[in-house]
Design a protein around this motif. Structure first.
Motif, PDB file in Angstrom:
ATOM      1  N   TYR A  77      -9.037   5.391  16.090  1.00 51.64           N
ATOM      2  CA  TYR A  77      -9.616   5.997  17.266  1.00 51.64           C
ATOM      3  C   TYR A  77      -9.254   7.248  18.392  1.00 51.64           C
ATOM      4  O   TYR A  77      -8.288   6.190  18.846  1.00 51.64           O
ATOM      5  CB  TYR A  77     -11.175   5.320  17.998  1.00 51.64           C
ATOM      6  N   ASN A  78      -9.101   8.057  17.781  1.00 53.00           N
ATOM      7  CA  ASN A  78      -8.715   9.319  18.576  1.00 53.00           C
ATOM      8  C   ASN A  78      -7.225   9.353  18.802  1.00 53.00           C
ATOM      9  O   ASN A  78      -6.452   9.809  20.727  1.00 53.00           O
ATOM     10  CB  ASN A  78      -9.092   8.676  20.489  1.00 53.00           C
ATOM     11  N   ASN A  79      -6.664   8.657  17.939  1.00 55.46           N
ATOM     12  CA  ASN A  79      -5.547   9.376  17.485  1.00 55.46           C
ATOM     13  C   ASN A  79      -4.546  10.316  16.993  1.00 55.46           C
ATOM     14  O   ASN A  79      -5.483  11.244  16.147  1.00 55.46           O
ATOM     15  CB  ASN A  79      -4.791   8.243  17.043  1.00 55.46           C
ATOM     16  N   ILE A  80      -3.572  11.284  17.136  1.00 54.38           N
ATOM     17  CA  ILE A  80      -2.665  12.606  16.649  1.00 54.38           C
ATOM     18  C   ILE A  80      -1.469  11.873  16.167  1.00 54.38           C
ATOM     19  O   ILE A  80      -1.068  10.583  16.245  1.00 54.38           O
ATOM     20  CB  ILE A  80      -2.198  13.036  17.454  1.00 54.38           C
ATOM     21  N   PHE A  81      -2.170  11.182  14.687  1.00 57.86           N
ATOM     22  CA  PHE A  81      -0.876  11.665  13.308  1.00 57.86           C
ATOM     23  C   PHE A  81       0.211  13.028  12.639  1.00 57.86           C
ATOM     24  O   PHE A  81      -1.406  13.027  12.246  1.00 57.86           O
ATOM     25  CB  PHE A  81      -1.133  10.583  12.272  1.00 57.86           C
ATOM     26  N   TRP A  82       0.671  13.524  13.426  1.00 53.42           N
ATOM     27  CA  TRP A  82       1.686  14.290  12.934  1.00 53.42           C
ATOM     28  C   TRP A  82       2.727  14.404  12.655  1.00 53.42           C
ATOM     29  O   TRP A  82       3.504  13.733  13.378  1.00 53.42           O
ATOM     30  CB  TRP A  82       0.689  15.862  14.038  1.00 53.42           C
ATOM     31  N   GLY A  83       2.978  15.472  11.670  1.00 56.88           N
ATOM     32  CA  GLY A  83       4.802  15.152  11.842  1.00 56.88           C
ATOM     33  C   GLY A  83       5.763  14.138  11.066  1.00 56.88           C
ATOM     34  O   GLY A  83       6.471  13.689  11.455  1.00 56.88           O
ATOM     35  N   ASN A  84       5.067  12.823  11.062  1.00 55.95           N
ATOM     36  CA  ASN A  84       5.251  11.765  10.270  1.00 55.95           C
ATOM     37  C   ASN A  84       5.917  11.555   9.083  1.00 55.95           C
ATOM     38  O   ASN A  84       4.900  11.940   7.987  1.00 55.95           O
ATOM     39  CB  ASN A  84       4.440  10.646  10.353  1.00 55.95           C
ATOM     40  N   SER A  85       6.584  11.076   8.110  1.00 54.59           N
ATOM     41  CA  SER A  85       6.934  11.415   7.237  1.00 54.59           C
ATOM     42  C   SER A  85       8.094   9.847   6.076  1.00 54.59           C
ATOM     43  O   SER A  85       9.092   9.219   7.427  1.00 54.59           O
ATOM     44  CB  SER A  85       8.009  12.653   7.074  1.00 54.59           C
ATOM     45  N   GLY A  86       7.775   9.937   5.043  1.00 52.49           N
ATOM     46  CA  GLY A  86       8.326   9.002   4.304  1.00 52.49           C
ATOM     47  C   GLY A  86       9.660   9.313   2.926  1.00 52.49           C
ATOM     48  O   GLY A  86       9.008   9.797   2.307  1.00 52.49           O
ATOM     49  N   THR A  87      10.598   8.943   2.818  1.00 49.62           N
ATOM     50  CA  THR A  87      10.721   9.289   1.609  1.00 49.62           C
ATOM     51  C   THR A  87      10.463   8.786   0.115  1.00 49.62           C
ATOM     52  O   THR A  87      10.391   9.487  -0.259  1.00 49.62           O
ATOM     53  CB  THR A  87      12.264   7.913   1.408  1.00 49.62           C
ATOM     54  N   ARG A  88       9.598   7.979  -0.150  1.00 48.55           N
ATOM     55  CA  ARG A  88       8.475   7.140  -1.059  1.00 48.55           C
ATOM     56  C   ARG A  88       7.198   8.434  -1.226  1.00 48.55           C
ATOM     57  O   ARG A  88       6.673   9.144  -1.799  1.00 48.55           O
ATOM     58  CB  ARG A  88       8.738   5.710  -1.101  1.00 48.55           C
ATOM     59  N   LYS A  89       6.623   8.130  -0.616  1.00 49.36           N
ATOM     60  CA  LYS A  89       5.247   8.382   0.166  1.00 49.36           C
ATOM     61  C   LYS A  89       4.864   8.960   0.934  1.00 49.36           C
ATOM     62  O   LYS A  89       3.807   9.954   1.184  1.00 49.36           O
ATOM     63  CB  LYS A  89       4.183   7.273  -0.677  1.00 49.36           C
ATOM     64  N   GLY A  90       5.283   9.479   2.341  1.00 44.34           N
ATOM     65  CA  GLY A  90       4.976   9.182   3.674  1.00 44.34           C
ATOM     66  C   GLY A  90       3.656   9.524   4.171  1.00 44.34           C
ATOM     67  O   GLY A  90       3.134  10.731   4.820  1.00 44.34           O
ATOM     68  N   TYR A  91       3.040   8.068   4.152  1.00 47.93           N
ATOM     69  CA  TYR A  91       1.470   7.997   4.584  1.00 47.93           C
ATOM     70  C   TYR A  91       1.546   8.210   6.372  1.00 47.93           C
ATOM     71  O   TYR A  91       2.827   7.532   6.744  1.00 47.93           O
ATOM     72  CB  TYR A  91       1.336   6.459   4.662  1.00 47.93           C
ATOM     73  N   GLU A  92       0.974   8.872   6.424  1.00 45.43           N
ATOM     74  CA  GLU A  92       0.963   8.905   8.265  1.00 45.43           C
ATOM     75  C   GLU A  92      -0.093   7.570   8.670  1.00 45.43           C
ATOM     76  O   GLU A  92       0.306   7.215   9.729  1.00 45.43           O
ATOM     77  CB  GLU A  92      -0.081   9.493   8.640  1.00 45.43           C
ATOM     78  N   LEU A  93      -0.362   6.773   7.910  1.00 48.08           N
ATOM     79  CA  LEU A  93      -1.352   5.736   7.838  1.00 48.08           C
ATOM     80  C   LEU A  93      -2.155   5.036   7.015  1.00 48.08           C
ATOM     81  O   LEU A  93      -2.375   5.970   6.252  1.00 48.08           O
ATOM     82  CB  LEU A  93      -2.350   6.282   8.644  1.00 48.08           C
ATOM     83  N   SER A  94      -0.892   3.422   6.356  1.00 48.17           N
ATOM     84  CA  SER A  94      -1.884   3.096   5.563  1.00 48.17           C
ATOM     85  C   SER A  94      -2.678   1.529   6.282  1.00 48.17           C
ATOM     86  O   SER A  94      -1.284   0.548   7.274  1.00 48.17           O
ATOM     87  CB  SER A  94      -0.178   2.721   4.695  1.00 48.17           C
ATOM     88  N   VAL A  95      -2.946   1.104   5.389  1.00 49.71           N
ATOM     89  CA  VAL A  95      -4.116   0.059   6.001  1.00 49.71           C
ATOM     90  C   VAL A  95      -3.883  -0.717   4.871  1.00 49.71           C
ATOM     91  O   VAL A  95      -4.785  -0.451   3.814  1.00 49.71           O
ATOM     92  CB  VAL A  95      -5.788   0.287   6.893  1.00 49.71           C
ATOM     93  N   THR A  96      -3.945  -1.908   4.815  1.00 48.40           N
ATOM     94  CA  THR A  96      -4.011  -3.031   4.003  1.00 48.40           C
ATOM     95  C   THR A  96      -4.488  -4.306   3.805  1.00 48.40           C
ATOM     96  O   THR A  96      -4.366  -4.452   5.301  1.00 48.40           O
ATOM     97  CB  THR A  96      -2.574  -2.887   2.978  1.00 48.40           C
ATOM     98  N   LYS A  97      -5.021  -4.957   2.984  1.00 49.00           N
ATOM     99  CA  LYS A  97      -5.392  -6.527   2.409  1.00 49.00           C
ATOM    100  C   LYS A  97      -4.602  -7.319   1.892  1.00 49.00           C
ATOM    101  O   LYS A  97      -4.679  -6.670   0.845  1.00 49.00           O
ATOM    102  CB  LYS A  97      -6.424  -6.498   3.119  1.00 49.00           C
TER     103      LYS A  97
END
Length: 336
Positions: free
Chosen positions: A130-150
């Motif tokens: 909630y209420n977060n800023i995800f900005w300007g983040n980068s990754g070499t392969r996919k670059g997800y700013e947020l990844s949630v897995t189970k």
């Protein structure tokens, strides 16, 4: 910093400028709970190209991460934050954080920003974003700013809540393994930070994130990272709402000198040092004029800064000779 305490809390701290082979800023393993609030984790680097951690690494049963600045960290696996909730509650909350300009630099990095993992076998986990800023983040392969897995598809249903956040990229990955996802009012718009080039990730007066958060977010912090009260009417429309990100925009001017208290505290450490007649950097712009010019650039393309000399000829410029002769107050009265 590394910890394996049963319960871990980090409050009002700065973790910055660290460099390690596998661990950057924070490395926390605990069986029960982690609470990180009102802290800054910035400019931590792990140069190892395999399995290195950038800003924050957490394995725990419960993690509440609220009101933090996580910025400019570099790791091979991820840049900003990794959380693995694997026992106890399997509960993760990210509330009112500013997560910007982090890099997952390794060959197989999927996320520059945040990775959250639930074990998801025996316990119905919950992830609140909630209420977060995800900005300007980068990754070499996919670059997800947020990844949630189970981890397990056969376990009980988990719940994922994603509300009133800002994402620069649409490269965001959410688990679909027996997970009930609820999402609304997320934005893809420039936060318009005050001065990101110089590491100032506060909101400018024209930011669309002012009053754009969800007041009913769980574990909503009472204060922002500058220890200002939360939920104020930042856009002056008569209704107060929480801002998105770790800083609450505040136009309060306690000493009535025309400059917001937060701006004065940022540059001078208090609200007494500067006023409408002072020119701390003696560049021909009063401190008040530097404040009024804060969202534009000078003739050389630089942001106005009351501690750095700006180019002459901009709005409100008065030759410094006039300051030395004591004419400033009268001239300011004419300008204002």
């Amino acid at each position: 910093f590394s910890s394996n305490l049963a319960n871990f809390s980090l409050l009002s701290s700065i973790i910055s400028g660290n460099r390690g082979d596998r661990k950057g800023g924070l490395f926390i393993t605990t069986p029960t709970s982690v609470y990180i609030n009102n802290s800054a984790v910035a400019e931590n680097v792990t140069p190892d190209d395999y399995n290195s951690k950038g800003g924050v690494y957490i394995t725990s049963g419960r993690a509440i991460i609220s009101n933090n600045l996580i910025a400019d960290n570099i790791g091979s696996d991820y840049g900003a934050l990794y959380v693995y909730a694997h026992n106890f509650e399997e509960k993760v909350q990210l509330i009112n954080n500013t997560i910007v300009n982090n890099v997952g630099a390794g060959e197989y990095s999927d996320a520059g920003g945040v990775i959250v993992k639930l074990r998801g076998r025996e316990i119905a986990g919950t992830v609140d974003i909630y209420n977060n800023i995800f900005w300007g983040n980068s990754g070499t392969r996919k670059g997800y700013e947020l990844s949630v897995t189970k981890g397990f598809s056969s376990g009980p249903d988990s719940v994922l809540n994603v509300f009133n956040n800002v994402f620069e990229q649409e490269d965001t990955s959410f688990t679909d393994r027996n997970t009930v996802k609820k999402s609304a009012d997320n934005l893809n718009t420039d936060p318009l930070f005050a001065n990101p080039t110089n590491g100032n990730y506060r909101l400018s007066a024209s930011s669309p994130l002012i009053d754009a958060g969800l007041d009913g977010a769980p574990s909503l912090p009472e204060f922002d990272l500058d220890w200002q009260n939360r939920i104020i009417d930042g856009d002056n429309d008569g209704t107060a709402h929480v801002d998105i990100g770790t800083y609450e925009y505040n136009q309060n001017d306690t000493d009535s000198d025309g400059m917001a208290d937060t701006w004065e505290i940022e540059y001078f450490g208090d609200i007494q040092t500067a006023n409408a007649t002072t020119d701390q950097d003696k560049d021909g712009y009063s401190d008040l004029q530097e404040y009024l010019n804060r969202d534009i650039l000078d003739n050389q393309g630089n942001s106005y800064d009351p501690k750095v000399k700006n180019a002459s000829g901009g709005p409100g410029y008065i030759p410094s000779l006039l300051f030395n002769r004591g004419f400033l107050p009268a001239i300011l009265m004419l300008l204002l």
